[in-house]
Write a protein that holds these residues in place. Structure first.
Motif, PDB file in Angstrom:
ATOM      1  N   ILE A 134       0.660  -1.299   0.274  1.00  0.00           N
ATOM      2  CA  ILE A 134      -0.138  -0.136  -0.382  1.00  0.00           C
ATOM      3  C   ILE A 134       0.971   1.130   0.248  1.00  0.00           C
ATOM      4  CG2 ILE A 134      -1.442   1.114   1.519  1.00  0.00           C
ATOM      5  CD1 ILE A 134      -2.716  -1.385   2.815  1.00  0.00           C
ATOM      6  N   LEU A 135       1.057   1.589  -0.510  1.00  0.00           N
ATOM      7  CA  LEU A 135       1.799   3.345  -1.083  1.00  0.00           C
ATOM      8  C   LEU A 135       0.875   4.193  -0.705  1.00  0.00           C
ATOM      9  CD1 LEU A 135       3.547   1.407  -2.897  1.00  0.00           C
ATOM     10  CD2 LEU A 135       3.638   3.608  -4.886  1.00  0.00           C
ATOM     11  N   VAL A 136       1.462   5.240   0.468  1.00  0.00           N
ATOM     12  CA  VAL A 136       0.937   6.677   0.813  1.00  0.00           C
ATOM     13  C   VAL A 136       1.478   7.634   0.806  1.00  0.00           C
ATOM     14  CG1 VAL A 136      -0.136   6.497   3.502  1.00  0.00           C
ATOM     15  CG2 VAL A 136      -0.081   4.752   2.883  1.00  0.00           C
ATOM     16  N   PRO A 142      -1.905  13.181   8.573  1.00  0.00           N
ATOM     17  CA  PRO A 142      -1.349  12.045   9.931  1.00  0.00           C
ATOM     18  C   PRO A 142      -2.234  11.143  10.022  1.00  0.00           C
ATOM     19  CG  PRO A 142      -0.614  13.751  10.965  1.00  0.00           C
ATOM     20  CD  PRO A 142      -0.917  14.381   9.284  1.00  0.00           C
ATOM     21  N   THR A 143      -3.774  11.542  10.439  1.00  0.00           N
ATOM     22  CA  THR A 143      -4.822  10.489  10.411  1.00  0.00           C
ATOM     23  C   THR A 143      -4.625   9.123   9.284  1.00  0.00           C
ATOM     24  OG1 THR A 143      -5.738  11.468  11.731  1.00  0.00           O
ATOM     25  CG2 THR A 143      -7.139   9.986  10.625  1.00  0.00           C
ATOM     26  N   ASP A 144      -4.489   9.732   8.276  1.00  0.00           N
ATOM     27  CA  ASP A 144      -5.096   9.281   6.903  1.00  0.00           C
ATOM     28  C   ASP A 144      -3.178   8.320   6.929  1.00  0.00           C
ATOM     29  OD1 ASP A 144      -6.976  10.420   6.314  1.00  0.00           O
ATOM     30  OD2 ASP A 144      -5.154  11.226   3.628  1.00  0.00           O
ATOM     31  N   ILE A 147      -4.087   5.364   9.603  1.00  0.00           N
ATOM     32  CA  ILE A 147      -5.551   4.309   8.828  1.00  0.00           C
ATOM     33  C   ILE A 147      -4.682   3.980   8.150  1.00  0.00           C
ATOM     34  CG2 ILE A 147      -7.274   4.550   7.942  1.00  0.00           C
ATOM     35  CD1 ILE A 147      -7.673   5.355  10.924  1.00  0.00           C
ATOM     36  N   ALA A 148      -4.215   3.616   7.282  1.00  0.00           N
ATOM     37  CA  ALA A 148      -3.613   3.356   6.109  1.00  0.00           C
ATOM     38  C   ALA A 148      -2.557   1.925   6.899  1.00  0.00           C
ATOM     39  CB  ALA A 148      -2.788   3.946   5.110  1.00  0.00           C
ATOM     40  N   ALA A 149      -1.894   2.040   7.718  1.00  0.00           N
ATOM     41  CA  ALA A 149      -0.863   1.529   8.469  1.00  0.00           C
ATOM     42  C   ALA A 149      -2.166   0.571   9.565  1.00  0.00           C
ATOM     43  CB  ALA A 149       0.194   1.791   9.737  1.00  0.00           C
ATOM     44  N   SER A 150      -2.972   0.927  10.448  1.00  0.00           N
ATOM     45  CA  SER A 150      -4.013  -0.356  10.255  1.00  0.00           C
ATOM     46  C   SER A 150      -3.883  -1.081   9.560  1.00  0.00           C
ATOM     47  CB  SER A 150      -5.071   0.515  11.241  1.00  0.00           C
ATOM     48  OG  SER A 150      -5.248  -0.736  12.211  1.00  0.00           O
TER      49      SER A 150
END
Length: 414
Positions: A134-136, A142-144, A147-150
């Motif tokens: 998942i590229l971020v 920060p929240t994005d 959330i992506a890490a979770s």
């Protein structure tokens, strides 16, 4: 002024008068000027609509009706008689033209963070097996990132932080999802949604866009550019109110495969059947979860009336003219060497805010607010000024730059 410090000394009285006159002429010619009357504003300059939009003046009366008649008198009957049950899709269809989407693809509800979670997990499932990255956006809000890490932990993927400009080079056969912000919340930089979405698709991956700082400020073109999923808030440029519900866009071609990680009763094909097994509803409704926040949702619906008859292209044109003029006034007024613009000068790379780096930013913003010019800051040293074209005018931009110059001149050497 992009990435360079100002070189002019404090503006002369002649320059100030000329800029004030230009501002008045620009306001007189502004086709959106009458929209300002729809908002509850004081005699200050409100440039924080990129954090919380101003209140549309008609909203309190509409909310009073929701509270006293719909809830107070009709009570449970309002789910049908007042249209409470259909509000998430109905309001989604009102937002759709503001982000370039056809009807039936946006559902309103939950927070941006919750919708990011739904979108990233569902996108990973759509991408299928054999893709585990998942590229971020490495500079994302920060929240994005949290959330992506979770979502990555939940789905067995790994996070790959990458600058938006480097996404094409980072894409590969293992890329499942790419999560990006259309406009950077710190600098106001506008990223290339059409080009990056095309690159993501060429790699066989799924594109998820965060529209929090673009929806209501510029054309997005979700359908035109083939975006897969998108999320956004409604309390910034859409003026939905503090904590107003966010929205989730699922392109029609993905709706049948959209597998939400939060399958609540509201998204069930037969929500009142109360069956133990989950069967998702058709269309955008499968993005719903639990009982919607009706008061906030209907507040948002009322606020969207301010957009009736407004073309997003006209909003974008005014946004660029406002930010150009503000930067010109800052260049003319601000003492030499006191600020650096980190917002791109190129229109193709600029959202609807101007970010200025300066020393003692927190103190400077506090003094600005005390004098009626309300922006905000991002620590340690960035002043942010958001330009909401529906209610910000050119005289506001000139006044804000002039007051900024006065504050900076007073704090020289502090």
């Amino acid at each position: 002024m992009s990435e360079t410090t100002t070189t002019n000394t404090t503006a002369s009285a002649t320059t100030t008068e000329a800029l004030r006159e230009r501002a008045l002429k620009l306001d007189a010619a502004d086709q959106l000027a009458d929209r300002r009357e729809l908002f509850a504003l004081d005699d200050g300059v409100y440039l924080d609509g990129n954090s919380l939009g101003a209140l549309p003046a008609h909203v309190p009366a509409r909310v009073q009706d929701v509270l006293t008649r719909q809830w107070g008198e009709l009570r449970i009957r309002s789910w049908e008689e007042s249209g409470w049950w259909t509000a998430p899709e109905r309001i989604g269809d009102r937002i759709a033209p503001l982000v370039g989407a056809a009807a039936g693809q946006i559902v309103v509800g939950d927070s941006t963070s919750v919708n990011v979670f739904k979108a990233v997990v569902a996108a990973a499932r759509i991408a299928g097996e054999g893709r585990d990255e998942i590229l971020v956006d490495a500079t994302t809000f920060p929240t994005d990132g949290y959330i992506a890490a979770s979502a990555a932990r939940l789905t067995g993927h790994r996070i790959v932080p990458v600058a938006p400009a480097d996404v094409p080079a980072a894409l590969g056969p293992r890329t499942a999802v790419v999560l990006l912000n259309q406009v950077d919340y710190r600098s106001g930089r506008l990223h290339d949604l059409p080009g990056l979405t095309a690159a993501v698709h060429a790699a066989g991956a799924v594109a998820v866009w965060d529209l929090c700082h673009s929806a209501g400020a510029l054309p997005v073109g979700l359908d035109e550019h083939g975006v897969d999923l998108a999320v956004g808030c409604t309390y910034k440029y859409l003026n939905g109110g503090p904590g107003s519900p966010a929205y989730l866009y699922v392109a029609e071609r993905h709706q049948a495969a959209f597998d939400s990680p939060l399958p609540g009763w509201n998204s069930h094909a037969d929500p009142f059947g109360m069956t133990p097994d989950y069967a998702p509803a058709d269309g955008s409704a499968r993005g719903r979860v639990g009982t919607p926040d009706i008061v906030s949702m209907l507040t948002l619906e009322a606020a969207l009336d301010a957009w009736d008859g407004v073309e997003v292209d006209a909003v974008r044109a005014k946004s660029l003219a406002l930010t150009d003029f503000f930067l010109e006034c800052v260049e003319a007024y601000v003492p030499a060497g006191r600020v650096t613009s980190v917002t791109p000068a190129a229109h193709a790379e600029r959202g609807s805010q101007v970010a200025l780096r300066c020393d003692n930013a927190e103190s400077v913003m506090r003094r600005l607010i005390e004098r009626g010019v309300v922006g905000d800051l991002r620590r340690p040293d960035v002043l942010r000024f958001g330009f909401t074209p529906l209610y910000v005018g050119f005289a506001d931009a000139e006044r804000a730059a002039r007051v900024l110059a006065e504050v900076l001149a007073e704090t020289a050497g502090a």
